[in-house]
Scaffold this active site. Structure first.
Site, PDB file in Angstrom:
ATOM      1  CG  PHE A   1      -1.749  -1.114   1.486  1.00 44.62           C
ATOM      2  CD1 PHE A   1      -2.874  -1.314   0.704  1.00 44.62           C
ATOM      3  CD2 PHE A   1      -1.467  -2.026   2.488  1.00 44.62           C
ATOM      4  CE1 PHE A   1      -3.696  -2.413   0.917  1.00 44.62           C
ATOM      5  CE2 PHE A   1      -2.287  -3.119   2.707  1.00 44.62           C
ATOM      6  CZ  PHE A   1      -3.403  -3.318   1.920  1.00 44.62           C
TER       7      PHE A   1
ATOM      8  CB  ILE B   1       5.444  -1.029   7.000  1.00 40.66           C
ATOM      9  CG1 ILE B   1       5.232  -1.273   8.496  1.00 40.66           C
ATOM     10  CG2 ILE B   1       6.543  -1.945   6.463  1.00 40.66           C
ATOM     11  CD1 ILE B   1       4.713  -2.663   8.835  1.00 40.66           C
ATOM     12  CB  CYS B   2       4.453   1.084   2.105  1.00 40.12           C
ATOM     13  SG  CYS B   2       3.685  -0.547   1.971  1.00 40.12           S
ATOM     14  N   GLY B   3       6.000   3.410   3.658  1.00 47.89           N
ATOM     15  CA  GLY B   3       6.686   4.700   3.655  1.00 47.89           C
ATOM     16  C   GLY B   3       8.111   4.595   4.166  1.00 47.89           C
TER      17      GLY B   3
ATOM     18  CG  LEU C   1       9.135   5.498  -1.207  1.00 51.67           C
ATOM     19  CD1 LEU C   1       9.408   4.710  -2.482  1.00 51.67           C
ATOM     20  CD2 LEU C   1       7.848   6.312  -1.334  1.00 51.67           C
TER      21      LEU C   1
END
Length: 155
Positions: free
Chosen positions: A40, A45-47, A50
């Protein structure tokens, strides 16, 4: 089933967050690619991942290493464009929105129940073969050190 070292990387084309089209296995000669699937955009966590991938990409560029980074999500290219603007990253964000999850399925990291990519990461050699591949639970933040080491060793 997740792709393994030695497997040929699927030759898929996806739109990126800038409105261009990229081919996942297409890289300049002598360039390796780190392909990271995330579930997502805008999630914590994805942030974090990234940001880590952006740092790795900057290290590769400063060291003149021929390693490209591509982050793939089942979010739309418009969502990914907004995420890139908010985070101010220079990493390529590719949309696996339609056909939904086609790339994640091809690499063996699509979660059919939730309709998103698992946290898979693959290193693709300049020849288009998988050098390394792995995935972790959606609740885990990945350390990409081994992935970038594998990418550098494939050059």
């Amino acid at each position: 089933m997740i792709l393994r070292p030695g497997d040929r990387a699927p030759d898929l084309t996806l739109p990126d967050h800038l409105g261009s089209v990229i081919t996942l296995t297409e890289a300049a000669p002598l360039t390796a690619r780190v392909l990271a699937f995330v579930p997502f955009a805008f999630s914590p966590i994805c942030g974090d991942e990234l940001a880590a991938l952006e740092q790795w990409q900057q290290r590769m560029r400063k060291g003149s290493h021929a390693v490209d980074v591509v982050v793939v999500s089942t979010d739309s290219k418009y969502t990914l464009a907004a995420w890139a603007r908010q985070t101010r990253v220079d990493v390529t964000l590719a949309s696996d929105f339609w056909p939904h999850g086609e790339a994640a399925r091809a690499f063996g990291v699509f979660d059919e129940v939730h309709g998103v990519a698992e946290r898979g990461v693959f290193v693709i050699s300049p020849a288009g073969t998988i050098v390394s591949g792995r995935h972790v639970a959606r609740t885990e933040t990945r350390d990409f050190s081994e992935d970038f080491a594998a990418a550098l060793s494939s050059l």
